[in-house]
Write an enzyme that holds these catalytic residues in place. Structure first.
Site, PDB file in Angstrom:
ATOM      1  CG  ASP A 461      -1.814   1.180   1.324  1.00  0.00           C
ATOM      2  OD1 ASP A 461      -2.831   1.187   0.616  1.00  0.00           O
ATOM      3  OD2 ASP A 461      -1.504   2.112   2.083  1.00  0.00           O
ATOM      4  CD  GLU A 516      -2.339   2.311  -3.317  1.00  0.00           C
ATOM      5  OE1 GLU A 516      -3.481   2.741  -3.450  1.00  0.00           O
ATOM      6  OE2 GLU A 516      -1.776   2.233  -2.204  1.00  0.00           O
TER       7      GLU A 516
END
Length: 814
Positions: A461, A516
């Protein structure tokens, strides 16, 4: 004194020669002075492995670990022996029988984790009384670094930034060399959980914590009635606090399984009680805000035993992103068990092959126990689904009560100090990736999930935030390489990403890593040894943002030439993973007119048609993988929200909460599971057919990709992906008869997917049994072509009809 990065070892203690992490902790910076090198030494005459103590003076050069290991396993051990591992090194010599280090002696050639084992029939005598069997073990290893120069062959434009990229790779190689020198290698370094936190041996429990800022420390909990004077910890010169708790007189552990535990420290910020940084389970009691750290060591009969092998890495990644806690149809925090039984079979039926779980460093009691999480993962493996951990190494909560922030009372413990250590938009702390112990902590965290829980990989993330000192905030990345390779690049963070990818792929070759990143950094999905960052996929959030931008405009204002463009791949890597989180709120009135027995409206018709087209063109043009958030496959009709309170930022602003409401903490799967009379059912069936089409043809990973038409007047897009021809008509009213489309292969074509099929909520304007024959001659830059009828707001996929691959299985009614 000889120190293993903060752990003193006593000579005469027999330990296993399986490559262990040789240190618990070390306060030195990566840019600071090196500490004494120390390696466990194998004594060839006695065939024992000895470790040194505080007073021993060993030549560090003579104590290098050999690449191949012989593991000595006693056939029997006296029950009354004082058994101590190196987890409590200040005890006298004894034989290691720690269960995690004793190998199964049954003859076999391959363990489930891929470790190759062969058994030597010979036995040796130890101390003239012990019979020891010996087996050759081929340990998991991380391959040595490459030269990092292949990136310039893949992308010659990178040569203009060679100084930066070579410096980056030099830093990575330096880290690998230092880890090899001081820690016994990346494999050992990434098992910090075997040296820090709570460690159980036959003799008792050792607890270690790195907290160099603390002035004193003690272990408190239910086991000692939270008495801070009962179990005082000792500190070494590297800031590692330690205590050993021997077993009770009846042989039971000093800390019962399930007990609450904390570490009390006198810090520069005052006295504080903290959850151990390496805790393996945390619980939030009903009605309480803070979490409690739990000593988690269930008896053998309660430990979950995995029954199913992990699936192989899928050729194409189709992710059904899910949030376990919000996956119930009822307004509640859902459990691992319910998700396992109710949601996983649904994911399998839809045709997805991967599912990520949202978690942090340790499992939380919100969704169940660690054993229930393991059961969920095992069930997914039984269904052939890979499970990806949604891992957050980009930042951490600034919560000082439960988290790492100010853990030892200092601002610069796990994080950068000052403004560099604070993310102003996320109101969170930022890790110092230049710290040796932060590297150990994060690498071990990733390793722990793979080893203990059998996760199949990770979705990292917030990687964009990690890679730049500006965190990607208020920066419009244009693709100019100067935006990626300059002074605003956080080389320490990028180097960490290279290390963690190297560790994961080296030790677990089938594991998948997804990063990401919205910046589009070049080299992101090139292997580390070639000079890249090492991810398998880039999660390209920009695609979802683009759809939100497009959907705010009228259909008449959509531009076929700029809105729908194939995202480029990177050196042949599967480098782009599109993410689709488009809510049907942007398309139609969610509840009204959704019953099939009532008339529809133009708004509903538009929303349903475009929702199908958006998903298919994203999968077709978006990249080498596809991600859907749970519920979007059927147009989930309402916002979802986890129970939360308001959040006050340091600048005085307030992020509103929902008063800890459970009202939106659910997914309305009942709208399609129990109600096939609603139009949501058609949206779901289209998604299912779309996934199975990709499974059959593998078009997302095909090297053949060609956009032959983007007609602004007709609002038509035609492209080839693999052996399929995709035709999209985005016009809101115009349908076209005898519309000629180009193709690369001559022959007879037939429809394999039609968004206008009545089963998918369409109008049935096409005959699925129709056949389409090609014409010779170039058209739209293609060698052949055929004529079709393309209704407005439809997406149709064609394939050669003479291909013997079971086309009938793609019938939506099957």
């Amino acid at each position: 004194m000889v120190v293993v990065h903060g752990v003193s070892l006593t000579p005469g203690v027999l330990v296993s020669s399986f490559p262990l992490p040789l240190s618990s902790s070390n306060a030195r910076s990566l840019n600071g002075n090196s500490t004494v090198s120390f390696f466990l030494k194998k004594r060839p005459l006695s065939r024992k492995i000895f470790a040194g103590n505080q007073s021993a003076k060993f030549d560090s050069k003579s104590q290098a670990l050999s690449a191949s290991k012989k593991v000595l396993v006693p056939d029997n051990v006296d029950d009354g022996a004082s058994l101590v591992t190196d987890d409590h090194p200040l005890q006298g010599p004894s034989t290691v029988t720690e269960e995690s280090q004793i190998l199964n002696l049954e003859s076999q050639t391959m363990e489930e984790d891929g470790t190759v084992i062969t058994e030597d029939q010979a036995s040796v005598s130890v101390n003239s009384s012990k019979v020891v069997r010996e087996r050759e073990v081929k340990p998991r290893t991380v391959p040595p670094p490459g030269n990092g120069q292949i990136i310039y062959e893949i992308d010659p434009m990178l040569r203009s930034y060679k100084d930066h990229l070579d410096y980056r790779y030099k830093q990575y190689r330096r880290l690998r060399e230092e880890i090899d020198k001081y820690e016994g290698g990346l494999e050992a370094f990434s098992r910090g959980y075997e040296k820090l936190g709570f460690l159980r041996s036959d003799a008792g429990i050792t607890y270690r914590e790195w907290a160099p800022g603390a002035k004193s420390a003690s272990l408190i909990g239910d086991f000692n009635n939270w008495n801070p004077n009962a179990d005082i910890m000792t500190r070494n010169e590297f800031g590692v606090w330690e205590i050993f708790l021997p077993n009770n007189s009846d042989g039971s552990p000093a800390i019962p399984h399930g007990s609450r535990v904390k570490i009390r420290m006198d810090t520069p910020s005052g006295i504080k009680d903290s959850i151990p940084a390496w805790i393996k389970f945390s619980v939030q009691a009903p009605g309480e805000i803070p979490f409690n750290g739990i000593y988690y060591d269930p008896p053998e009969e309660e430990k979950y035993v995995f029954k199913h092998r992990q699936p192989k890495r899928p050729k194409s990644l189709r992710i059904y992103e899910s949030h376990v806690g919000m996956s119930s149809t009822e307004p509640m925090i859902n459990t691992y068990a319910n998700f396992r039984d109710d949601v996983l079979p649904r994911i399998k039926k839809l045709g997805y092959n991967a599912v990520p779980c949202h978690k942090l460093f340790a499992p939380s009691s919100r969704c169940g126990t660690p054993e229930e999480l393991k059961s969920l993962i095992d069930r997914a493996h039984e269904l052939g689904l890979v499970v990806l951990m949604d891992i957050v190494h980009s930042h951490a909560s600034k919560n000082t009560l439960d988290g790492l922030n100010m853990f030892d009372g200092t601002d610069a413990h796990y994080f950068h100090s000052g403004p560099r250590g604070y993310h102003w938009m996320w109101d969170s702390r930022l890790f110092n990736y230049g710290s040796w112990e932060v590297l150990r902590y994060l690498l071990s965290n990733a390793r722990w999930w793979l080893e203990e829980y059998k996760f199949d990989g990770f979705r990292f993330d917030g990687v964009t935030s990690m890679m730049y000192t500006h965190h990607g905030l208020s920066v419009g990345f244009t693709g100019n390489y100067t935006e990626y390779f300059g002074l605003e690049t956080d080389v320490d963070a990028v180097t960490y990403l290279m290390l963690v990818n190297d560790m994961i792929h080296g030790l677990y070759p089938e594991a998948v890593t997804v990063g990401e990143d919205v910046s589009g950094m070049p080299t992101f999905c090139i292997p580390v040894q070639d000079g890249g960052v090492g991810f398998d996929y880039r999660l390209h959030m920009a695609i979802a943002d683009k759809w939100i931008e497009i959907l705010k405009k009228r259909d008449e204002d959509w531009k076929m030439g700029t809105s729908f463009t194939r995202l480029p791949t990177e050196g042949g890597q599967r480098s782009v993973l599109p993410m689709l989180r488009v809510t049907i709120k942007l398309l139609l009135d969610m509840y009204d007119f959704m019953a099939l027995d009532r008339p529809s409206t133009p708004l509903v018709d538009r929303g349903i048609a475009l929702h199908k087209m958006i998903r298919l063109i994203t999968m077709g043009l978006g990249g080498e993988g596809y991600l859907n958030f749970m519920g979007n496959e059927f147009g989930h009709p309402e916002w979802i929200d986890f129970p939360r309170g308001e959040q006050r930022l340091s600048d005085g602003s307030v992020i509103p909460g929902n008063n800890f409401s459970y009202d939106k903490c659910r997914r309305r799967f009942d709208l399609v599971r129990d109600a096939d009379y609603l139009r949501y059912h058609g949206l779901q069936e289209f998604d299912r057919a779309m996934q199975h089409l990709e499974e059959r043809y593998g078009f997302m990973t095909s090297e053949h990709q060609f956009i032959s038409r983007k007609d602004e007047g007709d609002r038509v897009i035609v492209f080839e992906r693999g052996d399929l021809v995709f035709v999209f008509n985005f016009h809101w009213t115009s349908s076209y008869f005898d519309y000629r489309i180009g193709c690369s292969k001559p022959g007879k074509y037939k429809i394999v997917l039609d968004s206008d099929d009545p089963l998918f909520g369409g109008f049935g304007r096409l005959d699925r049994k129709s056949e389409y024959f090609t014409f010779d001659g170039s058209y739209d830059g293609r060698p052949s072509s055929f004529m079709v009828y393309t209704p407005c707001r439809t997406a149709v996929v064609y394939a050669l009809a003479d291909r013997d691959d079971g086309l009938e299985t793609l019938d939506p009614k099957s």
